[in-house]
Design a protein around this motif. Structure first.
Motif, short mmCIF file in Angstrom:
data_model
loop_
_atom_site.label_atom_id
_atom_site.label_comp_id
_atom_site.label_asym_id
_atom_site.label_seq_id
_atom_site.Cartn_x
_atom_site.Cartn_y
_atom_site.Cartn_z
N ASP A 169 0.67 -2.94 2.13
CA ASP A 169 0.42 -4.01 1.17
C ASP A 169 -0.38 -5.15 1.79
OD1 ASP A 169 0.99 -5.50 -1.36
OD2 ASP A 169 2.08 -6.79 0.02
N VAL A 170 -0.23 -5.36 3.11
CA VAL A 170 -0.92 -6.48 3.76
C VAL A 170 -2.43 -6.28 3.77
CG1 VAL A 170 1.02 -7.08 5.23
CG2 VAL A 170 -0.63 -5.38 6.03
N LEU A 171 -2.93 -5.11 3.43
CA LEU A 171 -4.36 -4.85 3.40
C LEU A 171 -4.97 -5.18 2.04
CD1 LEU A 171 -4.51 -1.53 5.46
CD2 LEU A 171 -4.71 -3.87 6.24
N PHE A 172 -4.14 -5.66 1.11
CA PHE A 172 -4.60 -6.10 -0.20
C PHE A 172 -4.12 -7.53 -0.43
CE2 PHE A 172 -4.31 -1.51 -0.52
CZ PHE A 172 -5.43 -1.16 -1.25
N ASP A 173 -4.88 -8.32 -1.18
CA ASP A 173 -4.37 -9.62 -1.61
C ASP A 173 -3.24 -9.40 -2.60
OD1 ASP A 173 -5.98 -11.44 -0.18
OD2 ASP A 173 -7.67 -11.01 -1.50
N PHE A 174 -2.33 -10.39 -2.70
CA PHE A 174 -1.19 -10.26 -3.58
C PHE A 174 -1.63 -10.02 -5.02
CE2 PHE A 174 1.91 -12.21 -6.49
CZ PHE A 174 3.00 -11.40 -6.21
N ASP A 175 -1.06 -8.98 -5.62
CA ASP A 175 -1.30 -8.64 -7.02
C ASP A 175 -2.77 -8.32 -7.30
OD1 ASP A 175 -0.20 -8.15 -9.54
OD2 ASP A 175 -0.84 -10.10 -10.30
N LYS A 180 -8.79 -6.07 1.77
CA LYS A 180 -9.07 -7.12 2.73
C LYS A 180 -9.80 -6.50 3.93
CE LYS A 180 -5.61 -10.11 3.20
NZ LYS A 180 -4.22 -10.63 3.35
N PRO A 181 -10.35 -7.31 4.84
CA PRO A 181 -11.11 -6.77 5.99
C PRO A 181 -10.37 -5.67 6.75
CG PRO A 181 -11.42 -9.14 5.86
CD PRO A 181 -10.40 -8.79 4.80
N GLY A 182 -9.06 -5.84 6.96
CA GLY A 182 -8.31 -4.81 7.67
C GLY A 182 -8.29 -3.50 6.91
N LYS A 218 1.87 0.70 -12.70
CA LYS A 218 1.14 1.97 -12.62
C LYS A 218 -0.37 1.72 -12.62
CE LYS A 218 0.93 6.61 -14.53
NZ LYS A 218 1.48 7.55 -15.52
N LYS A 219 -0.81 0.77 -13.48
CA LYS A 219 -2.23 0.45 -13.52
C LYS A 219 -2.69 -0.20 -12.22
CE LYS A 219 -2.43 -0.10 -18.55
NZ LYS A 219 -2.59 -1.06 -19.68
N LEU A 220 -1.86 -1.10 -11.66
CA LEU A 220 -2.21 -1.75 -10.40
C LEU A 220 -2.30 -0.72 -9.27
CD1 LEU A 220 -2.69 -4.23 -8.62
CD2 LEU A 220 -0.19 -4.47 -8.40
N SER A 221 -1.36 0.21 -9.21
CA SER A 221 -1.38 1.22 -8.15
C SER A 221 -2.63 2.09 -8.25
CB SER A 221 -0.12 2.09 -8.21
OG SER A 221 -0.10 2.88 -9.39
N ARG A 222 -3.05 2.39 -9.47
CA ARG A 222 -4.26 3.21 -9.65
C ARG A 222 -5.51 2.41 -9.27
NH1 ARG A 222 -5.52 8.00 -11.91
NH2 ARG A 222 -7.68 8.27 -12.63
N ARG A 223 -5.51 1.11 -9.60
CA ARG A 223 -6.67 0.28 -9.24
C ARG A 223 -6.81 0.19 -7.73
NH1 ARG A 223 -4.70 -3.63 -12.77
NH2 ARG A 223 -4.67 -5.19 -11.09
N ARG A 224 -5.69 0.07 -7.04
CA ARG A 224 -5.74 0.01 -5.58
C ARG A 224 -6.23 1.34 -4.98
NH1 ARG A 224 -0.72 -3.67 -3.22
NH2 ARG A 224 -1.66 -5.67 -3.81
N ALA A 225 -5.76 2.44 -5.54
CA ALA A 225 -6.24 3.76 -5.07
C ALA A 225 -7.73 3.88 -5.32
CB ALA A 225 -5.48 4.87 -5.78
N ASN A 226 -8.17 3.38 -6.48
CA ASN A 226 -9.59 3.46 -6.83
C ASN A 226 -10.42 2.56 -5.93
OD1 ASN A 226 -11.44 4.76 -8.60
ND2 ASN A 226 -11.77 2.80 -9.64
N ALA A 227 -9.84 1.44 -5.45
CA ALA A 227 -10.56 0.56 -4.54
C ALA A 227 -10.88 1.28 -3.23
CB ALA A 227 -9.73 -0.70 -4.26
N VAL A 228 -9.92 2.05 -2.75
CA VAL A 228 -10.15 2.83 -1.53
C VAL A 228 -11.20 3.90 -1.78
CG1 VAL A 228 -9.08 4.30 0.23
CG2 VAL A 228 -7.79 2.40 -0.75
N GLU A 259 12.98 -7.85 0.31
CA GLU A 259 11.54 -8.10 0.35
C GLU A 259 10.85 -7.15 1.32
OE1 GLU A 259 7.74 -9.09 -0.01
OE2 GLU A 259 9.38 -9.59 -1.38
N ALA A 260 11.50 -6.90 2.47
CA ALA A 260 10.92 -5.98 3.45
C ALA A 260 10.78 -4.58 2.84
CB ALA A 260 11.79 -5.91 4.70
N GLY A 261 11.79 -4.15 2.10
CA GLY A 261 11.72 -2.83 1.46
C GLY A 261 10.65 -2.80 0.39
N ARG A 262 10.56 -3.85 -0.41
CA ARG A 262 9.54 -3.89 -1.47
C ARG A 262 8.14 -3.86 -0.88
NH1 ARG A 262 13.43 -7.43 -3.63
NH2 ARG A 262 12.33 -9.29 -2.88
N GLN A 263 7.96 -4.53 0.25
CA GLN A 263 6.64 -4.54 0.88
C GLN A 263 6.25 -3.14 1.36
OE1 GLN A 263 6.01 -6.72 4.63
NE2 GLN A 263 4.23 -7.64 3.67
#
Length: 286
Positions: A169-175, A180-182, A218-228, A259-263
């Protein structure tokens, strides 16, 4: 033993059990490490070609089991279980590498034998064939070494579905679904790997925690996969080699109660195919 002493002994045992909290709960990572080691122990190639690495995996596993039996800290148990899993992976790669080296030796021995026995003209043809076999074996050895090195560089994990690279999750901005560069660096490394191994394809799967509606996640998870996916295409990887899935809240890898588990659950996993380009779909049991 008198009745009074027997009664005191029983009371002492009860207090000891209460103090220990009963038997420790099962640890999924330790169970997974045990399963991986059992597979390796039953693999004759690993047993004969990489006994030292296999022994190191066994020692790390036994250490994890001892900590588990003693009710030690979970992180300590899982640290040694993780080491055991990595040692099993090293044992498997070492066995394949040593097998390739043995093949090189056999090919060279065959070449020498043919040169001695055959007539001059026949020997030249046989030598050519032996050299080709030697070249193929050397290429296979080099390929195995390169693959092992590249997998290590990618920090990918070997699973039943293939090699899996996890983008946290740290490789994406929140929501957001922007890398991100990493995250871009990780995608660039993956793109370079895919260029080096054109026979391999990828499945990109996005996941979220349970915060928010299931439809939005579900839409957010697909958008993140599509970003990669877009990043890989931008690096010259054909879209035909890339599949994406958005699973949202499904298939958590940790508890959503912290929070650690959710991350940990907010992630993108990239599954790298086998050498035939095949990737198994995620089973409902996973």
């Amino acid at each position: 033993m008198s009745y009074t002493r027997l009664a005191l002994y029983k009371i002492l045992v009860v207090f000891l059990l209460i103090g220990c909290g009963g038997p420790p709960e099962k640890n999924p990572l330790l169970q997974e490490a045990s399963s991986e080691y059992q597979k390796a122990e039953n693999d004759s190639l690993i047993v004969t070609k990489a006994p030292v690495a296999l022994k190191e995996a066994e020692e790390a596993l036994e250490q994890s089991r001892e900590f588990w039996k003693e009710g030690a800290d979970k992180e300590l148990i899982e640290h040694h279980a993780y080491i055991s899993k990595q040692k099993v992976f090293i044992a498997r790669e070492t066995a394949e590498l040593n097998a390739a080296q043995d093949e090189v030796k056999r090919a060279e021995a065959e070449r020498q034998r043919v040169l001695i026995k055959a007539r001059k003209a026949e020997a030249r043809a046989a030598e050519h064939r032996a050299e080709e076999a030697l070249s193929r074996a050397q290429k296979a050895q080099k390929r195995a070494e390169q693959l092992a090195n590249r997998v290590s560089e990618l920090e990918a994990q070997r699973t039943e579905r293939g090699l899996v690279l996890t983008l946290g999750d740290v490789l994406f901005d929140f929501d957001k679904a922007t890398l991100k560069p990493g995250g871009e660096r990780a995608a660039n490394n993956l793109a370079q790997f895919l260029k080096e191994y054109p026979e391999r394809n990828v499945m990109i799967e996005g996941f979220t925690d349970i915060v928010g509606s299931a439809d939005y996640n579900k839409k957010l998870s697909r958008r993140r996969a599509n970003a990669v996916k877009r990043e890989l295409i931008g690096q010259g990887i054909s879209a035909t080699r890339i599949q994406i899935r958005g699973y949202g809240e499904k298939y958590p890898v940790a508890s959503n109660e912290t929070e650690a588990g959710r991350q940990q659950n907010r992630r993108v996993e990239v599954i790298i195919s086998d050498k035939n380009g095949t990737i198994d779909e995620r089973s409902l049991a996973n």
